[in-house]
Design an enzyme around this catalytic site. Structure first.
Site, PDB file in Angstrom:
ATOM      1  CE  LYS A 257       0.404  65.524  10.933  1.00  0.00           C
ATOM      2  NZ  LYS A 257       1.612  66.183  11.461  1.00  0.00           N
TER       3      LYS A 257
ATOM      4  CD  GLN B  79       1.638  69.109  13.677  1.00  0.00           C
ATOM      5  OE1 GLN B  79       1.599  67.881  13.572  1.00  0.00           O
ATOM      6  NE2 GLN B  79       1.719  69.899  12.631  1.00  0.00           N
TER       7      GLN B  79
ATOM      8  CG  ASP C 266       6.827  64.179  11.841  1.00  0.00           C
ATOM      9  OD1 ASP C 266       6.040  64.168  10.880  1.00  0.00           O
ATOM     10  OD2 ASP C 266       6.553  64.686  12.946  1.00  0.00           O
TER      11      ASP C 266
HETATM   12  N1  GUN Z   1       4.447  71.037  11.086  1.00  0.00           N
HETATM   13  C1  GUN Z   1       4.269  71.252   9.759  1.00  0.00           C
HETATM   14  N2  GUN Z   1       4.406  70.096   9.072  1.00  0.00           N
HETATM   15  C2  GUN Z   1       4.682  69.148   9.986  1.00  0.00           C
HETATM   16  C3  GUN Z   1       4.908  67.738   9.884  1.00  0.00           C
HETATM   17  O1  GUN Z   1       4.922  67.143   8.802  1.00  0.00           O
HETATM   18  N3  GUN Z   1       5.134  67.097  11.061  1.00  0.00           N
HETATM   19  C4  GUN Z   1       5.145  67.732  12.252  1.00  0.00           C
HETATM   20  N4  GUN Z   1       5.400  67.017  13.351  1.00  0.00           N
HETATM   21  N5  GUN Z   1       4.952  69.028  12.382  1.00  0.00           N
HETATM   22  C5  GUN Z   1       4.711  69.726  11.248  1.00  0.00           C
END
Ligand code: GUN
Length: 293
Positions: A52, A96, A119
């Site tokens: 990311k 995350q 998100d």
């Molecule tokens: N864990 C698995 N997928 C995601 C996501 O799209 N965003 C976040 N913050 N954590 C995740």
């Protein structure tokens, strides 16, 4: 059979984001900024967050990675989120997931300012999505919609079957596909661990979205000829012969299912890359909203 290529599609989306970002920085003299929080050192989460951050740089965003030890007190994490909420230089915040058991994911998500929740996990954004109001859409289902758009996959009136009902993928995916959107207007069936006749339901799918996290779960005898197959699974499976000691496996048995599909996403190289594209689009939108764009 069309291979729905996440590399090609995400590159196209990112190119557009990069061009728009250049113009916006010129106009507003400020760089879009994503703050990512990582708690602990789960291998998969480390990889996702690093990706990311790298992708932010590629499209011209600033990113900050804030790391905490696995045993961090919940309140310290919440205080950091509040600090980022109040920081005018930060457009998007993501924490995350998964988080260690002693931290409430619900509390963490609800502490993020909904206007910075790139998100799309905050109940305000989830509620807006359900009602068809402008909102941040969770990055993975958003990425799938961008993929359908890129390949101009016709969805109107089709039967979409979603396997999995998580807040991150399955549930928002089902809402998007059933919404009155250019690549929506499907009749949607959502299946989960208590669905008794899963195979029969999957056989009725024109579009099948596998988001349950079980490697190779969808076999050819579960798929109708000509179906569009979207594989959201990304599970690390131990493989001593692989350089890193594991391989990434999708929820679909690609080799057998691809013969029946009219279009299918590979794993790796499919939806995973589109998730990043969705996150970048949300971050740019968070930035633009500061200027009522
Ligand atoms: N864990 C698995 N997928 C995601 C996501 O799209 N965003 C976040 N913050 N954590 C995740």
């Amino acid at each position: 059979m069309i291979l729905l290529d996440g590399k090609v599609t995400s590159a196209a989306v990112k190119e557009n984001i990069k061009k728009e970002t250049l113009l916006l920085i010129d106009a507003y003299k400020r760089v879009p900024h994503l703050a990512a929080i990582l708690v602990g050192n789960n291998g998969a989460s480390e990889t996702y967050v690093a990706s990311k951050v790298k992708n932010c740089e590629e499209v011209g965003f600033k990113s900050s990675l804030i790391r905490f030890d696995v045993d961090i007190a919940e309140q310290i994490l919440l205080d950091k989120i509040i600090e980022l909420n109040n920081d005018l230089s930060v457009d998007g915040i993501l924490v995350q997931l998964p988080l260690p058991k002693h931290i409430s994911e619900g509390k963490v998500i609800e502490t993020i300012n909904a206007a910075k929740d790139v998100d799309g996990f905050h109940p305000i954004n989830a509620g807006k999505l359900v009602q068809g109001l402008p909102s941040f859409v969770p990055a993975t289902p958003y990425g799938v919609m961008l993929m359908l758009e890129h390949y101009n996959i016709q969805t109107k009136g089709k039967h979409a079957v979603v396997i999995g009902r998580s807040n991150i993928v399955g549930r928002p995916m089902s809402i998007l596909l059933s919404s009155n959107l250019p690549y929506g207007n499907c009749t949607v069936t959502i299946c989960h661990s208590h669905t008794p006749n899963l195979k029969e339901i999957c056989l009725q799918a024109d579009i099948l979205i596998a988001a349950l996290g079980k490697p190779g779960f969808v076999k050819q005898d579960m798929v109708k000829d000509g179906a569009v197959i979207i594989d959201v699974g990304i599970t690390r499976v131990v493989d001593e012969t692989a350089k890193r000691g594991f391989r990434i496996k999708g929820d679909v048995a690609f080799d057998e299912v691809s013969h029946k599909a009219s279009a299918i996403t590979p794993v790796p190289g499919g939806v995973g890359l589109m998730t990043i594209a969705g996150l970048l689009k949300n971050t740019l939108q968070a930035y633009k909203s500061n200027y009522e764009l």
